[in-house]
Design a protein around this motif. Structure first.
Motif, PDB file in Angstrom:
ATOM      1  N   PRO A 171       0.725  -1.329   0.040  1.00 19.97           N
ATOM      2  CA  PRO A 171      -0.076   0.067  -0.016  1.00 19.97           C
ATOM      3  C   PRO A 171       0.795   1.212   0.093  1.00 19.97           C
ATOM      4  O   PRO A 171       2.155   1.120   0.455  1.00 19.97           O
ATOM      5  CB  PRO A 171      -1.083  -0.084   1.312  1.00 19.97           C
ATOM      6  N   GLY A 172       0.074   2.326  -0.301  1.00 18.59           N
ATOM      7  CA  GLY A 172       0.782   3.717  -0.519  1.00 18.59           C
ATOM      8  C   GLY A 172       1.618   4.092   0.746  1.00 18.59           C
ATOM      9  O   GLY A 172       2.668   4.694   0.762  1.00 18.59           O
ATOM     10  N   LEU A 173       1.208   3.889   2.004  1.00 10.34           N
ATOM     11  CA  LEU A 173       1.649   4.319   3.209  1.00 10.34           C
ATOM     12  C   LEU A 173       3.340   3.742   3.367  1.00 10.34           C
ATOM     13  O   LEU A 173       4.002   4.345   3.853  1.00 10.34           O
ATOM     14  CB  LEU A 173       1.010   4.069   4.346  1.00 10.34           C
ATOM     15  N   ILE A 174       3.224   2.389   2.637  1.00 11.36           N
ATOM     16  CA  ILE A 174       5.023   2.116   2.579  1.00 11.36           C
ATOM     17  C   ILE A 174       5.400   2.415   1.379  1.00 11.36           C
ATOM     18  O   ILE A 174       6.663   2.691   1.387  1.00 11.36           O
ATOM     19  CB  ILE A 174       5.021   0.435   2.906  1.00 11.36           C
ATOM     20  N   LEU A 175       4.724   1.994   0.300  1.00  3.77           N
ATOM     21  CA  LEU A 175       5.466   2.197  -1.237  1.00  3.77           C
ATOM     22  C   LEU A 175       5.930   3.530  -1.563  1.00  3.77           C
ATOM     23  O   LEU A 175       7.067   3.421  -1.833  1.00  3.77           O
ATOM     24  CB  LEU A 175       4.462   1.783  -2.236  1.00  3.77           C
ATOM     25  N   ILE A 176       5.247   4.695  -0.982  1.00  3.06           N
ATOM     26  CA  ILE A 176       5.592   5.987  -1.428  1.00  3.06           C
ATOM     27  C   ILE A 176       6.965   6.141  -0.709  1.00  3.06           C
ATOM     28  O   ILE A 176       7.913   6.823  -1.381  1.00  3.06           O
ATOM     29  CB  ILE A 176       4.513   7.214  -0.946  1.00  3.06           C
ATOM     30  N   PRO A 177       7.221   6.429   0.537  1.00  3.56           N
ATOM     31  CA  PRO A 177       8.257   6.471   1.245  1.00  3.56           C
ATOM     32  C   PRO A 177       9.510   5.658   0.857  1.00  3.56           C
ATOM     33  O   PRO A 177      10.841   6.155   0.599  1.00  3.56           O
ATOM     34  CB  PRO A 177       8.129   6.499   2.691  1.00  3.56           C
ATOM     35  N   ALA A 178       9.185   4.326   0.655  1.00  2.00           N
ATOM     36  CA  ALA A 178      10.190   3.591   0.236  1.00  2.00           C
ATOM     37  C   ALA A 178      10.777   3.974  -1.137  1.00  2.00           C
ATOM     38  O   ALA A 178      12.047   3.941  -1.464  1.00  2.00           O
ATOM     39  CB  ALA A 178       9.592   1.827   0.368  1.00  2.00           C
ATOM     40  N   ALA A 179       9.902   4.555  -1.931  1.00  2.00           N
ATOM     41  CA  ALA A 179      10.409   4.796  -3.254  1.00  2.00           C
ATOM     42  C   ALA A 179      11.253   6.134  -3.064  1.00  2.00           C
ATOM     43  O   ALA A 179      12.117   6.425  -3.749  1.00  2.00           O
ATOM     44  CB  ALA A 179       9.176   4.630  -4.372  1.00  2.00           C
ATOM     45  N   ALA A 180      10.602   6.955  -2.362  1.00  2.00           N
ATOM     46  CA  ALA A 180      11.406   8.237  -2.113  1.00  2.00           C
ATOM     47  C   ALA A 180      12.705   8.089  -1.506  1.00  2.00           C
ATOM     48  O   ALA A 180      13.489   9.041  -1.929  1.00  2.00           O
ATOM     49  CB  ALA A 180      10.321   9.182  -1.073  1.00  2.00           C
ATOM     50  N   ASP A 181      12.757   6.967  -0.967  1.00  2.00           N
ATOM     51  CA  ASP A 181      14.260   7.009  -0.250  1.00  2.00           C
ATOM     52  C   ASP A 181      15.453   6.779  -1.167  1.00  2.00           C
ATOM     53  O   ASP A 181      16.444   6.820  -1.057  1.00  2.00           O
ATOM     54  CB  ASP A 181      14.284   5.661   0.767  1.00  2.00           C
TER      55      ASP A 181
END
Length: 325
Positions: free
Chosen positions: A158-168
């Motif tokens: 889900p986005g709550l994990i995927l977005i910051p994981a990608a942003a890192d």
């Protein structure tokens, strides 16, 4: 207060809000309305039956807006693929400045678009895919969480994990897609490391969306539970609104030994188009995400974008800043 990000600078738009490219929905009426509201409207190339028809739709959109808008080109494996190169040439010849790509092996398309000075946003459902697209030379990533309508991939992140994981890891501008429909979502996406949001289902429930009002009312009436995940056993998961057709597809797909051919008559794009155009909510698949639970009205695109921006700015300026001691 204005929200300026690397993505608004890249796309030349006022607000960090993008309308997703949606089959049968991404037409001039909707794209122009989103762009006129300060976001980035997107035409869907393959909604048009031929490359020449796409050229005509691009020109029609230009009669409705003088703001930037883009075109989506989704590349999918197919026994009889559409003439992708011809659609690509139509986009280039029309002088489009920004393209959203999605799907399978887009390298040749990205290379050609880039050679003609076109900015490319590539839609991804995993960090590894985003990094691959960045190496490929795209200008921005649309990172698509598991909440989304359409194909969320097979990782179920889900986005709550995927977005910051990608942003890192991703260094180019990134917009967040899947589950966004209001100012809270925009503020959250920015906090998680994205530089804007992409909305599909939410823009379907607007005055300008070129679909039947029955479908818009369905999106308002449904809650966040009213989706089905189809094609799970075929490793091509899709999220759609729950109706009698998608219930049947899930049931057939869950049988031992099920093959795609067993559900193919139910899931044709032609049937989905009939549903969107006639308002028969059980005529075919209706692609919609869990954000249905956050949709409570059918505003104009301008009213929706303005409201999202007011909400996001108020959250950032008043609520979050006020928490700092």
């Amino acid at each position: 207060m204005a929200l300026r990000t690397r993505f608004t600078e890249l796309a030349g738009i006022e607000h960090p809000i993008v309308q997703g490219g949606m089959m049968w929905v991404g037409r001039a009426e909707l794209a122009a309305a989103v762009s006129n509201a300060g976001g980035l409207g997107i035409l869907t190339a393959l909604t048009q039956p031929t490359p020449d028809a796409l050229r005509g739709e691009i020109e029609r959109c230009r009669t409705m807006t003088d703001k930037p808008f883009g075109v989506n080109l989704t590349i999918l494996p197919s026994v009889n693929p559409p003439p992708y190169a011809d659609y690509r040439r139509a986009i280039i010849d029309a002088g489009i400045g920004i393209v959203e790509t999605a799907g399978h092996r887009p390298q040749e398309h990205v290379d050609d678009f880039k050679a003609h000075g076109i900015k490319v946003i590539h839609k991804c459902t995993a960090v590894r895919h985003a990094l691959s697209a960045e190496r490929m030379g795209v200008d921005a990533i649309s990172i698509d969480g598991f909440e989304c309508a359409g194909h969320p991939g097979e990782d179920d992140i889900p986005g709550l994990i995927l977005i910051p994981a990608a942003a890192d890891q991703v260094t180019i501008p990134m917009i967040a897609s899947g589950g966004f429909g209001d100012g809270r979502g925009l503020a959250a996406a920015l906090a998680l490391g994205a530089e804007g949001i992409n909305m599909g289902t939410r823009f379907c429930a607007t005055v300008e969306a070129p679909i039947h009002d029955n479908i818009k009312q369905l999106l308002v009436a449904n809650d966040e539970r009213a989706t089905n995940l189809i094609f799970r056993g075929f490793k091509n998961t899709g999220r759609v609104a729950r109706n009698s057709v998608s219930d049947r597809v899930v049931e057939i797909g869950g049988r031992p030994g099920a093959e795609f051919a067993h559900v193919q008559p139910l899931v044709s794009g032609a049937r989905g188009r009939v549903a969107l155009e006639t308002g028969d909510v059980d005529a075919g698949l209706i692609w919609a995400g869990q954000v249905q639970g956050l949709i409570h009205d059918i505003p104009t695109c301008r009213d929706l974008v303005d409201r999202i921006m007011r909400e996001a700015e108020a959250i950032i300026r008043d609520r979050l800043a006020g928490l700092i001691a």
